[in-house]
Every structure is written in C-alpha cells, then in structure tokens.
Design a protein around this motif. Sequence first.
Motif, PDB file in Angstrom:
ATOM      1  N   CYS A  33      18.835  93.078  -3.793  1.00  0.00           N
ATOM      2  CA  CYS A  33      19.282  93.630  -5.074  1.00  0.00           C
ATOM      3  C   CYS A  33      20.675  94.221  -4.937  1.00  0.00           C
ATOM      4  CB  CYS A  33      18.310  94.703  -5.565  1.00  0.00           C
ATOM      5  SG  CYS A  33      16.686  94.059  -5.982  1.00  0.00           S
ATOM      6  N   ASP A  34      21.570  93.837  -5.852  1.00  0.00           N
ATOM      7  CA  ASP A  34      22.935  94.348  -5.841  1.00  0.00           C
ATOM      8  C   ASP A  34      23.096  95.589  -6.704  1.00  0.00           C
ATOM      9  OD1 ASP A  34      23.822  92.323  -4.180  1.00  0.00           O
ATOM     10  OD2 ASP A  34      24.419  91.029  -5.834  1.00  0.00           O
ATOM     11  N   ASN A  35      22.177  95.823  -7.613  1.00  0.00           N
ATOM     12  CA  ASN A  35      22.276  96.930  -8.558  1.00  0.00           C
ATOM     13  C   ASN A  35      20.996  97.748  -8.546  1.00  0.00           C
ATOM     14  OD1 ASN A  35      24.879  96.232  -9.857  1.00  0.00           O
ATOM     15  ND2 ASN A  35      23.766  94.381 -10.405  1.00  0.00           N
ATOM     16  N   LEU A  36      21.147  99.014  -8.924  1.00  0.00           N
ATOM     17  CA  LEU A  36      20.000  99.909  -8.988  1.00  0.00           C
ATOM     18  C   LEU A  36      20.100 100.738 -10.257  1.00  0.00           C
ATOM     19  CD1 LEU A  36      17.554 101.425  -7.635  1.00  0.00           C
ATOM     20  CD2 LEU A  36      19.263 102.995  -6.701  1.00  0.00           C
ATOM     21  N   ALA A  37      19.043 100.769 -11.024  1.00  0.00           N
ATOM     22  CA  ALA A  37      18.899 101.693 -12.150  1.00  0.00           C
ATOM     23  C   ALA A  37      17.590 102.432 -11.880  1.00  0.00           C
ATOM     24  CB  ALA A  37      18.852 100.968 -13.480  1.00  0.00           C
ATOM     25  N   TYR A  56      24.821 102.615  -0.715  1.00  0.00           N
ATOM     26  CA  TYR A  56      26.019 102.911  -1.503  1.00  0.00           C
ATOM     27  C   TYR A  56      25.776 104.002  -2.544  1.00  0.00           C
ATOM     28  CZ  TYR A  56      23.678  99.399  -4.414  1.00  0.00           C
ATOM     29  OH  TYR A  56      22.751  98.679  -5.128  1.00  0.00           O
ATOM     30  N   VAL A  57      24.517 104.397  -2.745  1.00  0.00           N
ATOM     31  CA  VAL A  57      24.188 105.502  -3.654  1.00  0.00           C
ATOM     32  C   VAL A  57      23.900 106.737  -2.794  1.00  0.00           C
ATOM     33  CG1 VAL A  57      22.628 106.329  -5.456  1.00  0.00           C
ATOM     34  CG2 VAL A  57      23.177 103.891  -5.321  1.00  0.00           C
ATOM     35  N   PRO A  58      24.645 107.827  -2.989  1.00  0.00           N
ATOM     36  CA  PRO A  58      24.423 109.021  -2.170  1.00  0.00           C
ATOM     37  C   PRO A  58      22.977 109.529  -2.276  1.00  0.00           C
ATOM     38  CG  PRO A  58      26.422 109.267  -3.493  1.00  0.00           C
ATOM     39  CD  PRO A  58      25.720 108.015  -3.958  1.00  0.00           C
ATOM     40  N   GLU A  59      22.423 109.931  -1.144  1.00  0.00           N
ATOM     41  CA  GLU A  59      21.048 110.443  -1.120  1.00  0.00           C
ATOM     42  C   GLU A  59      20.877 111.640  -2.041  1.00  0.00           C
ATOM     43  OE1 GLU A  59      18.639 110.749   2.456  1.00  0.00           O
ATOM     44  OE2 GLU A  59      20.182 109.611   3.504  1.00  0.00           O
ATOM     45  N   SER A  60      21.915 112.464  -2.144  1.00  0.00           N
ATOM     46  CA  SER A  60      21.826 113.641  -3.011  1.00  0.00           C
ATOM     47  C   SER A  60      21.640 113.234  -4.475  1.00  0.00           C
ATOM     48  CB  SER A  60      23.073 114.506  -2.867  1.00  0.00           C
ATOM     49  OG  SER A  60      24.235 113.767  -3.202  1.00  0.00           O
ATOM     50  N   LEU A  61      22.235 112.132  -4.871  1.00  0.00           N
ATOM     51  CA  LEU A  61      22.077 111.635  -6.237  1.00  0.00           C
ATOM     52  C   LEU A  61      20.680 111.051  -6.438  1.00  0.00           C
ATOM     53  CD1 LEU A  61      23.755 111.450  -8.801  1.00  0.00           C
ATOM     54  CD2 LEU A  61      24.612 109.252  -8.011  1.00  0.00           C
ATOM     55  N   GLU A  72      16.880 109.478 -18.515  1.00  0.00           N
ATOM     56  CA  GLU A  72      17.867 109.798 -17.494  1.00  0.00           C
ATOM     57  C   GLU A  72      17.686 108.896 -16.277  1.00  0.00           C
ATOM     58  OE1 GLU A  72      18.539 114.491 -18.532  1.00  0.00           O
ATOM     59  OE2 GLU A  72      17.140 113.982 -16.929  1.00  0.00           O
ATOM     60  N   ALA A  73      18.801 108.541 -15.629  1.00  0.00           N
ATOM     61  CA  ALA A  73      18.740 107.599 -14.513  1.00  0.00           C
ATOM     62  C   ALA A  73      19.948 107.764 -13.599  1.00  0.00           C
ATOM     63  CB  ALA A  73      18.700 106.170 -15.039  1.00  0.00           C
ATOM     64  N   VAL A  74      19.817 107.221 -12.399  1.00  0.00           N
ATOM     65  CA  VAL A  74      20.927 107.014 -11.484  1.00  0.00           C
ATOM     66  C   VAL A  74      21.216 105.522 -11.540  1.00  0.00           C
ATOM     67  CG1 VAL A  74      21.607 106.916  -9.055  1.00  0.00           C
ATOM     68  CG2 VAL A  74      20.369 108.878  -9.896  1.00  0.00           C
ATOM     69  N   VAL A  75      22.479 105.172 -11.687  1.00  0.00           N
ATOM     70  CA  VAL A  75      22.865 103.766 -11.658  1.00  0.00           C
ATOM     71  C   VAL A  75      23.895 103.573 -10.558  1.00  0.00           C
ATOM     72  CG1 VAL A  75      22.301 103.230 -14.055  1.00  0.00           C
ATOM     73  CG2 VAL A  75      24.559 104.112 -13.517  1.00  0.00           C
ATOM     74  N   GLY A  76      23.784 102.468  -9.854  1.00  0.00           N
ATOM     75  CA  GLY A  76      24.714 102.168  -8.779  1.00  0.00           C
ATOM     76  C   GLY A  76      24.729 100.680  -8.505  1.00  0.00           C
ATOM     77  N   GLY A  77      25.795 100.233  -7.883  1.00  0.00           N
ATOM     78  CA  GLY A  77      25.913  98.828  -7.544  1.00  0.00           C
ATOM     79  C   GLY A  77      27.110  98.196  -8.218  1.00  0.00           C
ATOM     80  N   ARG A  78      27.052  96.893  -8.368  1.00  0.00           N
ATOM     81  CA  ARG A  78      28.187  96.142  -8.890  1.00  0.00           C
ATOM     82  C   ARG A  78      28.419  96.357 -10.381  1.00  0.00           C
ATOM     83  NH1 ARG A  78      27.757  90.217  -6.635  1.00  0.00           N
ATOM     84  NH2 ARG A  78      29.898  90.200  -7.379  1.00  0.00           N
ATOM     85  N   PHE A  85      25.162 109.373 -12.534  1.00  0.00           N
ATOM     86  CA  PHE A  85      24.051 109.760 -13.394  1.00  0.00           C
ATOM     87  C   PHE A  85      24.289 109.129 -14.764  1.00  0.00           C
ATOM     88  CE2 PHE A  85      22.560 112.671 -16.710  1.00  0.00           C
ATOM     89  CZ  PHE A  85      21.211 112.729 -16.395  1.00  0.00           C
ATOM     90  N   ALA A  86      23.246 108.648 -15.413  1.00  0.00           N
ATOM     91  CA  ALA A  86      23.378 108.057 -16.746  1.00  0.00           C
ATOM     92  C   ALA A  86      22.254 108.561 -17.637  1.00  0.00           C
ATOM     93  CB  ALA A  86      23.318 106.534 -16.656  1.00  0.00           C
ATOM     94  N   ARG A  87      22.519 108.555 -18.915  1.00  0.00           N
ATOM     95  CA  ARG A  87      21.498 108.932 -19.896  1.00  0.00           C
ATOM     96  C   ARG A  87      21.470 107.843 -20.963  1.00  0.00           C
ATOM     97  NH1 ARG A  87      22.773 114.151 -21.270  1.00  0.00           N
ATOM     98  NH2 ARG A  87      21.306 114.859 -19.711  1.00  0.00           N
ATOM     99  N   PHE A  88      20.285 107.326 -21.207  1.00  0.00           N
ATOM    100  CA  PHE A  88      20.096 106.296 -22.223  1.00  0.00           C
ATOM    101  C   PHE A  88      19.577 106.964 -23.480  1.00  0.00           C
ATOM    102  CE2 PHE A  88      19.691 104.325 -18.086  1.00  0.00           C
ATOM    103  CZ  PHE A  88      20.547 103.245 -18.199  1.00  0.00           C
TER     104      PHE A  88
END
Length: 112
Positions: A33-37, A56-61, A72-78, A85-88
């Motif tokens: 997986c290249d992306n994480l939500a 590539y996503v900090p453990e603290s996040l 609410e979510a953490v998003v990372g990747g390409r 941090f993101a909010r939908f």
Amino acid sequence: MTRVAAEGRKYGQYLLVATQRPGKLPENVLSQCDNLALMRMNSRDDLDRLAALFSYVPESLLAEATKFGLGEAVVGGRFVRNPTFARFEGRLTVEGGADVPATWARARDESA
C-alpha cells in the motif's frame, strides 16, 4: 488479494483495502500500500504494525488515532505532500437502507 497487491499495478489494476483490523490482513498486502487513511484505531498491536509498515507517517501522529472522533483521520503517502491530520465533513449522499422494504426477505410461501 495478495497477488493483486503485489502484481496488479503492472497490469493497471489497483487495490483499495478497507478494514477495521489491519492485523488480520497478510503483511504482503499492507506492505504494497502506497497510501494510508487511518481513522479511529483502538488496538495498540495494530497501530504498532502500521507504524512499521507505513514508516513515512510519524508514530506520534499514528498514536493520536486512539483519540479520534467521527470523521477524523491521519492521511499519508503519495496522495498528500506530508503525513497530516484530516477531518472529513458530512455526507454528500443520503444514508440508504432504511427505506428498503423487508418484504424481499420473506420466503415465497409466507408472502402469499
């Protein structure tokens, strides 16, 4: 699923994986997986595994995921420049299912 995750891109196929328990997925699938939500996650074991696979996503996040509220979510990747941090906000569609009659589920002899 493992084969599509590992080889699908060269054939123009992509795999979207959505799960409440990433620890139950084969590691070969998650590692492709290249992306994480990541939305709310309670399992410390699952968070540790995700931290190792999505370095590539900090453990603290990632650790903040235990406190997330609705949307609410953490998003990372390409698909984002930096892990964040993101909010939908709200739905665009009406939630379905409530207006579907249950008559389709009855046996034929019951409906007669």
